[in-house]
Design a protein around this motif. Structure first.
Motif, PDB file in Angstrom:
ATOM      1  N   PRO A   1       2.268   1.502   4.953  1.00  0.00           N
ATOM      2  CA  PRO A   1       2.204   2.116   3.545  1.00  0.00           C
ATOM      3  C   PRO A   1       3.598   2.821   3.485  1.00  0.00           C
ATOM      4  O   PRO A   1       4.132   3.302   4.298  1.00  0.00           O
ATOM      5  N   TRP A   2       3.775   2.853   2.120  1.00  0.00           N
ATOM      6  CA  TRP A   2       5.136   3.517   1.525  1.00  0.00           C
ATOM      7  C   TRP A   2       5.061   4.761   0.853  1.00  0.00           C
ATOM      8  O   TRP A   2       3.702   4.875  -0.095  1.00  0.00           O
TER       9      TRP A   2
ATOM     10  N   HIS B   1      -5.656   2.180  11.292  1.00  0.00           N
ATOM     11  CA  HIS B   1      -5.225   0.875  10.513  1.00  0.00           C
ATOM     12  C   HIS B   1      -6.260   0.319   9.803  1.00  0.00           C
ATOM     13  O   HIS B   1      -7.471   0.320  10.311  1.00  0.00           O
TER      14      HIS B   1
ATOM     15  N   VAL C   1      -5.763   5.467   0.246  1.00  0.00           N
ATOM     16  CA  VAL C   1      -4.493   4.625   0.280  1.00  0.00           C
ATOM     17  C   VAL C   1      -4.808   4.234  -1.079  1.00  0.00           C
ATOM     18  O   VAL C   1      -5.793   3.514  -1.520  1.00  0.00           O
TER      19      VAL C   1
ATOM     20  N   HIS D   1       6.588  -4.341   3.013  1.00  0.00           N
ATOM     21  CA  HIS D   1       5.627  -3.589   2.129  1.00  0.00           C
ATOM     22  C   HIS D   1       4.102  -4.051   2.687  1.00  0.00           C
ATOM     23  O   HIS D   1       3.038  -3.197   2.821  1.00  0.00           O
TER      24      HIS D   1
ATOM     25  N   SER E   1       0.729  -1.240  -0.131  1.00  0.00           N
ATOM     26  CA  SER E   1       0.035   0.057  -0.007  1.00  0.00           C
ATOM     27  C   SER E   1       0.923   1.114  -0.029  1.00  0.00           C
ATOM     28  O   SER E   1       2.036   1.209   0.483  1.00  0.00           O
TER      29      SER E   1
ATOM     30  N   PRO F   1      -0.671   7.423   1.190  1.00  0.00           N
ATOM     31  CA  PRO F   1      -1.799   7.432   2.065  1.00  0.00           C
ATOM     32  C   PRO F   1      -2.128   9.126   2.235  1.00  0.00           C
ATOM     33  O   PRO F   1      -1.433   9.809   2.435  1.00  0.00           O
TER      34      PRO F   1
ATOM     35  N   LEU G   1      -3.899   0.733  -3.130  1.00  0.00           N
ATOM     36  CA  LEU G   1      -3.546  -0.576  -2.885  1.00  0.00           C
ATOM     37  C   LEU G   1      -2.843  -1.414  -4.053  1.00  0.00           C
ATOM     38  O   LEU G   1      -3.461  -1.072  -5.180  1.00  0.00           O
TER      39      LEU G   1
ATOM     40  N   ARG H   1      -1.281  -4.796   5.862  1.00  0.00           N
ATOM     41  CA  ARG H   1      -1.977  -3.667   6.749  1.00  0.00           C
ATOM     42  C   ARG H   1      -1.652  -2.365   6.261  1.00  0.00           C
ATOM     43  O   ARG H   1      -0.309  -2.454   5.756  1.00  0.00           O
ATOM     44  N   THR H   2      -2.365  -1.457   6.129  1.00  0.00           N
ATOM     45  CA  THR H   2      -2.003  -0.115   6.017  1.00  0.00           C
ATOM     46  C   THR H   2      -2.402   0.931   7.177  1.00  0.00           C
ATOM     47  O   THR H   2      -3.293   0.326   7.811  1.00  0.00           O
ATOM     48  N   ARG H   3      -2.159   2.100   7.073  1.00  0.00           N
ATOM     49  CA  ARG H   3      -2.659   3.487   7.807  1.00  0.00           C
ATOM     50  C   ARG H   3      -3.002   4.483   6.950  1.00  0.00           C
ATOM     51  O   ARG H   3      -2.083   4.941   6.094  1.00  0.00           O
ATOM     52  N   THR H   4      -3.874   5.194   7.284  1.00  0.00           N
ATOM     53  CA  THR H   4      -4.274   6.256   6.563  1.00  0.00           C
ATOM     54  C   THR H   4      -3.488   7.627   7.224  1.00  0.00           C
ATOM     55  O   THR H   4      -3.242   7.320   8.569  1.00  0.00           O
TER      56      THR H   4
END
Length: 512
Positions: free
Chosen positions: A226-227, A115, A51, A222, A43, A46, A53, A131-134
């Motif tokens: 998020p990157w 998350h 986000v 990854h 992901s 952000p 994906l 898993r990602t995060r805004t």
């Protein structure tokens, strides 16, 4: 109960094989004979309500992907919990041959500063869970914000234990500042091989990215966070500048190769649609806001730069100074990006302003008896472009400006000022450069000489591989230099090498 990061990743990366099917009903699904999600999930980009994906279908990743020459339907889901009981969004997209069957799905309508978990399905195959995060909401100030920044991951020179350590940390963001892949083989004590030559075509670049992304530690990093990413030179060709390459002299031939390289970069990273290449051109510089804690200006210093000075048609190495280097018109970012950056700096309102770019910005003179010597591939080859950037900071006075970079395969801490030759010139920003993930660094003797000749360099260490972390609070920015014991070992430990802080409202870094 919140799972420890190591247990979470192990569970999520295995869960794709046993998770219940995504609930979008259609006819008989495409049957894959082998796993198409060999390259994992990711992901990126952000925002407070969205986000990007990413995945790419590649059942035979080192053979061009092994997909049919036709579009394939891919479903994706994003949820507030890792069991996907509280779905937030799901949709269907087409993975097409034109983009290597990569997927860039923008999940919208998300809540800020939290998350989410996501996954994909193609036919009878389910992806690993990521898993990602805004980003935090505009107007909010989180108690802290943690990110890592990394660069220069030459596959052959070491194992990606640094990415494993990133995956296991509690981070809000990772910024990769270039040389995500290497196009060529070099260095000593290689631990693994590219096995093929330098890529020049789209299919060859796709296979090179697939080789790197098959690494489980890179996949874990990854899948965990998020990157944001920008490129440097090795995603295309060593030390290239705009349409100039000392390795491919014909500009038309080089731009054809650059188009293939840019396309493959886009296909393998969680980039927004605005970064989709148009032939050999792509807009990847962008601004990101993380509540009222930080503004990030992510730059591209390769695509638009002037040709290197003082070296003619040769490689831009460290050479004797010449008048061409200080021509006012010379640019590192291109006039359009320079103007854009000035506007972003002028409008920055967050407590911390992060300028994320590829390399060391501070001057690094290599004097000898004949005068001054500079490395022409870095900012020292474009001193007036650097001055204009620092003039923008001096004029607009964003709160707490910090520059981060990579590229030099060494840790650096520096004070940035208009005139590095004037000891009393005011410090305008603090700079931190992270070492390489694996790529071998400069000698101890050269680092000692650099520190002795350049008082603006407050710290330098080139014998360790790793990355850097940043922890931002209202009171301070804390930078940690995280170093591998031995990049040649798969299970190498990572230890804190040094810690520096920048206090709110005080320009300049100091040891913690």
């Amino acid at each position: 109960m919140k799972l420890p990061r190591r247990r979470f990743l192990a569970g999520s990366l295995a869960a794709g094989a046993i998770a219940s099917p995504i609930g979008i009903v259609r006819g008989q699904p495409l049957a894959f004979a082998s796993d198409p999600f060999t390259l994992g999930v990711a992901s990126g980009s952000p925002r407070e309500d969205s986000v990007v994906l990413w995945t790419r279908l590649a059942p035979r990743p080192l053979e061009g992907g092994g997909m049919p020459d036709s579009p394939v339907t891919v479903d994706w889901q994003i949820a507030e919990d890792e069991r996907f009981a509280r779905l937030v969004a799901q949709a269907t997209v087409q993975a097409t041959p034109a983009e290597g069957h990569a997927v860039h799905a923008e999940a919208k309508g998300l809540r800020p500063g939290r998350h989410y978990w996501y996954r994909f399905r193609a036919g009878n195959a389910l992806s690993p869970i990521g898993r990602t995060r805004t980003a935090p909401a505009t107007g909010s100030t989180p108690a802290q914000f943690r990110f890592a920044f990394a660069s220069c991951a030459q596959y052959e020179q070491g194992h990606f234990a640094a990415y494993r350590d990133i995956a296991n940390r509690d981070l809000d963001l990772v910024m990769h500042l270039g040389d995500y892949i290497y196009e060529k083989s070099w260095g000593s004590r290689l631990v693994r091989r590219h096995e093929v030559g330098i890529p020049t075509t789209l299919s060859e670049f796709r296979d090179r990215y697939a080789l790197y992304k098959l690494d489980p530690n890179l996949q874990a990093a990854h899948a965990a966070v998020p990157w944001l990413t920008t490129w440097d030179d090795h995603e295309v060709a060593d030390d290239y500048a705009n349409d100039r390459s000392y390795t491919t002299r014909d500009p038309a031939q080089f731009m054809k190769m650059r188009a293939a390289a840019y396309q493959a970069y886009y296909e393998h990273l969680p980039l927004p649609a605005s970064a989709r290449p148009r032939g050999p051109f792509a807009t990847i510089y962008e601004r990101y806001r993380f509540g009222d804690m930080l503004d990030v200006m992510l730059l591209d210093d390769r695509q638009y730069r002037s040709p290197p000075a003082c070296v003619g048609e040769g490689r831009p190495t460290t050479v004797q100074d010449c008048p061409e280097r200080t021509l006012e018109a010379r640019t590192m970012l291109g006039s359009q990006q320079e103007q854009w950056l000035d506007r972003q700096i002028a409008s920055a309102k967050a407590r911390w302003t992060i300028v994320a770019q590829q390399t060391l910005m501070a001057e690094l003179d290599r004097p000898n008896e004949g005068g001054h010597r500079f490395w022409m591939d870095g900012w020292d080859g474009y001193p007036n472009a650097r001055r204009r950037l620092l003039d923008s900071i001096a004029t607009h006075k964003p709160r707490n400006p910090v520059v981060i970079g990579g590229d030099r395969h060494a840790f650096f801490v520096a004070d940035l000022k208009r005139d590095f030759g004037q000891a009393r010139d005011p410090v305008l920003a603090s700079e931190f450069v992270g070492t390489s993930i694996t790529s071998q660094g400069p000698s101890a003797a050269s680092m000692q000489q650099a520190l002795k000749a350049n008082p603006q360099l407050k710290y330098g260490r080139g014998d360790k591989r790793g990355y850097a972390t940043a922890e931002l609070t209202a009171a301070r920015c804390t930078i940690g230099f995280e170093a591998l014991d031995d990049e040649k070992q798969k299970d190498s430990a990572v230890r804190r090498l040094a810690t520096f802080i920048v206090e709110d409202g005080v320009t300049g870094a100091k040891p913690a």
